[in-house]
Design a protein around this motif. Structure first.
Motif, PDB file in Angstrom:
ATOM      1  N   ASN B  29       0.839  -1.178   0.000  1.00 34.37           N
ATOM      2  CA  ASN B  29       0.000   0.000   0.000  1.00 34.37           C
ATOM      3  C   ASN B  29       0.879   1.235   0.000  1.00 34.37           C
ATOM      4  N   SER B  30       0.487   2.253  -0.782  1.00 31.29           N
ATOM      5  CA  SER B  30       1.343   3.441  -0.788  1.00 31.29           C
ATOM      6  C   SER B  30       0.524   4.718  -0.824  1.00 31.29           C
ATOM      7  N   PHE B  31       1.115   5.763  -0.258  1.00 31.72           N
ATOM      8  CA  PHE B  31       0.570   7.114  -0.403  1.00 31.72           C
ATOM      9  C   PHE B  31       1.691   7.976  -0.936  1.00 31.72           C
ATOM     10  N   VAL B  32       1.380   8.738  -1.988  1.00 30.72           N
ATOM     11  CA  VAL B  32       2.358   9.663  -2.563  1.00 30.72           C
ATOM     12  C   VAL B  32       1.749  11.056  -2.527  1.00 30.72           C
ATOM     13  N   GLY B  33       2.421  11.970  -1.860  1.00 25.87           N
ATOM     14  CA  GLY B  33       1.956  13.355  -1.795  1.00 25.87           C
ATOM     15  C   GLY B  33       2.750  14.205  -2.767  1.00 25.87           C
ATOM     16  N   ARG B  34       2.024  14.932  -3.631  1.00 25.87           N
ATOM     17  CA  ARG B  34       2.683  15.767  -4.640  1.00 25.87           C
ATOM     18  C   ARG B  34       2.324  17.236  -4.444  1.00 25.87           C
ATOM     19  N   VAL B  35       3.089  18.105  -5.053  1.00 24.94           N
ATOM     20  CA  VAL B  35       2.833  19.545  -4.981  1.00 24.94           C
ATOM     21  C   VAL B  35       1.644  19.889  -5.887  1.00 24.94           C
ATOM     22  N   ARG B  36       0.615  20.471  -5.264  1.00 25.28           N
ATOM     23  CA  ARG B  36      -0.609  20.867  -5.982  1.00 25.28           C
ATOM     24  C   ARG B  36      -0.405  22.253  -6.621  1.00 25.28           C
ATOM     25  N   ALA B  77       8.540   1.889   4.046  1.00 28.08           N
ATOM     26  CA  ALA B  77       9.410   2.987   3.618  1.00 28.08           C
ATOM     27  C   ALA B  77       8.655   4.292   3.853  1.00 28.08           C
ATOM     28  N   PHE B  78       9.337   5.263   4.461  1.00 31.21           N
ATOM     29  CA  PHE B  78       8.719   6.553   4.813  1.00 31.21           C
ATOM     30  C   PHE B  78       9.739   7.621   4.450  1.00 31.21           C
ATOM     31  N   HIS B  79       9.496   8.294   3.324  1.00 31.07           N
ATOM     32  CA  HIS B  79      10.459   9.268   2.816  1.00 31.07           C
ATOM     33  C   HIS B  79       9.822  10.652   2.712  1.00 31.07           C
ATOM     34  N   HIS B  80      10.554  11.687   3.077  1.00 30.03           N
ATOM     35  CA  HIS B  80      10.063  13.058   2.923  1.00 30.03           C
ATOM     36  C   HIS B  80      11.139  13.914   2.285  1.00 30.03           C
ATOM     37  N   ARG B  81      10.696  14.794   1.436  1.00 33.95           N
ATOM     38  CA  ARG B  81      11.590  15.660   0.667  1.00 33.95           C
ATOM     39  C   ARG B  81      11.769  16.996   1.375  1.00 33.95           C
ATOM     40  N   THR B  82      12.915  17.627   1.165  1.00 29.52           N
ATOM     41  CA  THR B  82      13.121  19.016   1.589  1.00 29.52           C
ATOM     42  C   THR B  82      13.614  19.828   0.388  1.00 29.52           C
ATOM     43  N   GLY B  83      13.652  21.131   0.562  1.00 28.40           N
ATOM     44  CA  GLY B  83      14.150  22.017  -0.492  1.00 28.40           C
ATOM     45  C   GLY B  83      13.031  22.559  -1.363  1.00 28.40           C
ATOM     46  N   ASN B  84      13.398  23.031  -2.542  1.00 27.09           N
ATOM     47  CA  ASN B  84      12.436  23.642  -3.477  1.00 27.09           C
ATOM     48  C   ASN B  84      11.804  22.574  -4.358  1.00 27.09           C
ATOM     49  N   LEU B  85      10.456  22.541  -4.368  1.00 25.22           N
ATOM     50  CA  LEU B  85       9.747  21.567  -5.196  1.00 25.22           C
ATOM     51  C   LEU B  85       8.797  22.294  -6.135  1.00 25.22           C
ATOM     52  N   SER B  86       8.792  21.909  -7.390  1.00 22.50           N
ATOM     53  CA  SER B  86       7.840  22.510  -8.316  1.00 22.50           C
ATOM     54  C   SER B  86       6.570  21.670  -8.383  1.00 22.50           C
TER      55      SER B  86
END
Lengths: 80, 138
Positions: B29-36, B77-86
């Motif tokens: 099972n996965s959840f992917v969060g993207r920039v809206r 797996a639990f990953h989170h991004r930092t920095g500038n995202l478009s």
């Protein structure tokens, strides 16, 4: 005693820097630190919340601070 | 098995899906969060994510440990991004495997909901005409 405080998110913008040194009474509490910050920087009072982390754990207002603690300002989080 | 990560490099859903592969677990099972591209009626140009990394990793680990106690998760797996995202870029991935799907959906939802409440990561929305730290003020 002198403590170093890390600032993140909007708290970094309010202080204008990512870390400050602050002079506190010996055995000062998290609540006293918050009161001092809010008195010196009114913008903190406008936040939805302001948590304090001590040594990278959320701390309650009656937690006593020590000189070498790593203290961080945690405004409302918004990850994800 | 756990894989918890905060990185300023692009996140890779396939790598997370591969990590949680487990022959005893039929559900991945996965959840992917993207920039809206918008918030309310305003156009979002990009997001900036900042983390108190040392504490954020600890809090993410607490979420994972709790989830693994509540549900029969074999790998996560639990990953989170930092920095500038478009717009469209991936900000967060949760991927986990369980024997059956029901507990996988529940565990996934628990992880993303709790991350949003407790993990010290902040996002700033950059609009065409200004910027705002999300949720900072009422």
């Amino acid at each position: 005693m002198k403590v170093k405080i890390l600032a993140f998110g909007i708290s970094k913008d309010i202080l204008g820097t990512s870390a400050i040194n602050l002079e506190l009474d010996q055995h000062a509490t998290v609540g006293q630190l918050k009161a001092k910050l809010c008195a010196e920087h009114k913008e903190f009072q406008k936040l939805s919340s302001l948590m304090i982390a001590v040594n990278s754990e959320y701390a309650s207002t009656d937690t006593i601070l020590n000189e070498n603690d790593e203290i961080a300002l945690i405004p409302p989080v918004s990850g994800g | 098995m756990q894989d918890i990560k905060i990185t300023d490099l692009p996140l890779n859903p396939q790598a997370c899906l591969d990590f949680v592969k487990d022959d005893a677990s039929g559900a991945s099972n996965s959840f992917v969060g993207r920039v809206r591209n918008h918030t309310n009626s305003k156009t979002v140009v990009r997001l900036e994510f900042e983390a108190y990394e040392k504490m954020a990793i600890k809090e993410m680990k607490k979420i994972v440990d709790t989830a693994m106690k509540k549900w029969p998760i074999s790998k996560i797996a639990f990953h989170h991004r930092t920095g500038n995202l478009s717009v469209g870029e991936i900000a967060v991935i949760i991927c986990l495997s369980t024997p059956h799907r029901k507990e996988g959906f529940e565990a996934c939802q628990y992880c993303i909901d709790t991350l949003k409440e407790t993990v010290p990561i902040w996002k700033k929305e950059i609009f065409e005409d200004g910027e705002v730290w999300v949720s900072a003020t009422p």
